[in-house]
Design a protein around this motif. Structure first.
Motif, mmCIF file in Angstrom:
data_model
loop_
_atom_site.group_PDB
_atom_site.id
_atom_site.type_symbol
_atom_site.label_atom_id
_atom_site.label_comp_id
_atom_site.label_asym_id
_atom_site.label_seq_id
_atom_site.Cartn_x
_atom_site.Cartn_y
_atom_site.Cartn_z
ATOM 1 N N VAL A 25 0.842 -1.204 0.000
ATOM 2 C CA VAL A 25 0.000 0.000 0.000
ATOM 3 C C VAL A 25 0.876 1.253 0.000
ATOM 4 O O VAL A 25 0.504 2.305 0.510
ATOM 5 C CB VAL A 25 -0.985 0.010 1.197
ATOM 6 N N LEU A 26 2.071 1.124 -0.603
ATOM 7 C CA LEU A 26 3.025 2.241 -0.717
ATOM 8 C C LEU A 26 3.336 2.853 0.651
ATOM 9 O O LEU A 26 3.492 4.057 0.792
ATOM 10 C CB LEU A 26 2.502 3.316 -1.691
ATOM 11 N N ASN A 27 3.415 1.969 1.667
ATOM 12 C CA ASN A 27 3.768 2.371 3.039
ATOM 13 C C ASN A 27 2.825 3.417 3.632
ATOM 14 O O ASN A 27 3.246 4.284 4.413
ATOM 15 C CB ASN A 27 5.223 2.863 3.106
ATOM 16 N N ALA A 28 1.555 3.325 3.263
ATOM 17 C CA ALA A 28 0.549 4.220 3.860
ATOM 18 C C ALA A 28 0.594 4.073 5.381
ATOM 19 O O ALA A 28 0.710 2.965 5.916
ATOM 20 C CB ALA A 28 -0.838 3.875 3.338
ATOM 21 N N LEU A 29 0.511 5.201 6.070
ATOM 22 C CA LEU A 29 0.712 5.243 7.521
ATOM 23 C C LEU A 29 -0.607 5.067 8.266
ATOM 24 O O LEU A 29 -1.492 5.907 8.168
ATOM 25 C CB LEU A 29 1.336 6.584 7.920
ATOM 26 N N ASN A 30 -0.734 3.986 9.013
ATOM 27 C CA ASN A 30 -1.863 3.896 9.937
ATOM 28 C C ASN A 30 -1.384 4.271 11.335
ATOM 29 O O ASN A 30 -0.189 4.464 11.571
ATOM 30 C CB ASN A 30 -2.534 2.511 9.902
ATOM 31 N N ARG A 31 -2.306 4.392 12.266
ATOM 32 C CA ARG A 31 -1.951 4.905 13.599
ATOM 33 C C ARG A 31 -0.995 3.985 14.338
ATOM 34 O O ARG A 31 -0.051 4.441 14.994
ATOM 35 C CB ARG A 31 -3.221 5.153 14.408
ATOM 36 N N PHE A 32 -1.223 2.674 14.239
ATOM 37 C CA PHE A 32 -0.352 1.743 14.941
ATOM 38 C C PHE A 32 1.056 1.769 14.358
ATOM 39 O O PHE A 32 2.048 1.607 15.068
ATOM 40 C CB PHE A 32 -0.942 0.330 14.884
#
Length: 258
Positions: A25-32
């Motif tokens: 996912v192109l290193n999309a940033l989630n909170r964790f």
């Protein structure tokens, strides 16, 4: 060492590596993922064997933004109670140099994470930008503030309002990026740069970083007072005694970081 779900963490020759690892996912940033990144940075900050931290992304992108699916149904009260940006604030407390290696996209939250680095080396095909306005929001992890401090009000407003991508060459022009290199040698050249920094006395690195960060917000007079206190503080260090003795004796200093 890698007990993380969304990042890879390792260390070698005084460099601590934090690699974003959601390439699908192109290193999309989630909170964790942000919590993991900050925990890794703090761990390296406390590790005496690590002098410099290198932050990069696995695959074709540094980080293409925040995970939109995670926040699409949020409301203001939920965001207030989550206090999600408290983790981002912890990055500013890291004392050691953080060097970012950026390839591909660094957009939205990914651009904000890149701006948290002290120095950025970018592939010459990298793209930066804040496209949040195109989905009805705006940066929330420091993007409006850090971009404005780097390029000034009028240019920052242009990029933030239009939400268009910024080329690596433009990022270099505006002082966002320190160096551009060919994509195939990005990590190699960033490691080479990090190793040069790692050879410097670590207390000097620490107090120089602290002083420069104060310069951004302090008046010139206040900043100079802060600088002088840090200058004087280094005269209590072994490395100051060793550095000046080595200079007088015309030899290479043996710095110990104390």
């Amino acid at each position: 060492m890698n007990n993380y779900q969304y990042i890879n963490v390792s260390s070698c020759e005084e460099i601590g590596y934090v690699t974003l690892n959601r390439p699908n996912v192109l290193n999309a940033l989630n909170r964790f993922m942000i919590t993991e990144i900050v925990n890794a940075l703090e761990s390296f900050d406390k590790n005496d064997d690590v002098k410099v931290i290198l932050l990069t992304g696995e695959g074709r992108a540094f980080a293409a933004g925040a995970d939109i699916h995670e926040m699409a149904e949020d409301d203001s009260i939920r965001l207030e109670l989550l206090n999600q940006f408290a983790d981002w604030d912890r990055i500013a407390l890291i004392k050691k140099p953080i060097i970012g290696a950026v390839q591909g996209f660094a957009l939205g939250g990914g651009f904000e994470l890149a701006l948290c680095c002290d120095v950025l080396v970018a592939a010459d095909n990298a793209q930066f930008g804040f496209p949040e306005i195109n989905i009805g929001v705006m940066p929330g992890a420091g993007g409006t503030q850090r971009l404005t401090k780097l390029m000034g009000k009028t240019k920052a407003l242009e990029w933030l309002w239009l939400g268009e991508p910024m080329s690596a060459k433009e990022a270099l022009h505006y002082g966002i990026v320190n160096r551009l290199v060919a994509p195939e040698v990005l990590l190699e050249e960033t490691v080479r740069f990090a190793k040069k920094i790692a050879k410097q006395p670590s207390l000097s690195l620490r107090l120089i970083k602290e002083s420069v960060l104060k310069a951004i917000d302090y008046s010139l007079y206040e900043g100079m007072q802060f600088e002088r206190k840090n200058f004087s503080l280094l005269f209590s260090s072994h490395d100051q005694k060793e550095g000046m003795k080595a200079f007088i004796e015309k030899r290479k200093p043996n710095f110990k970081g104390k």
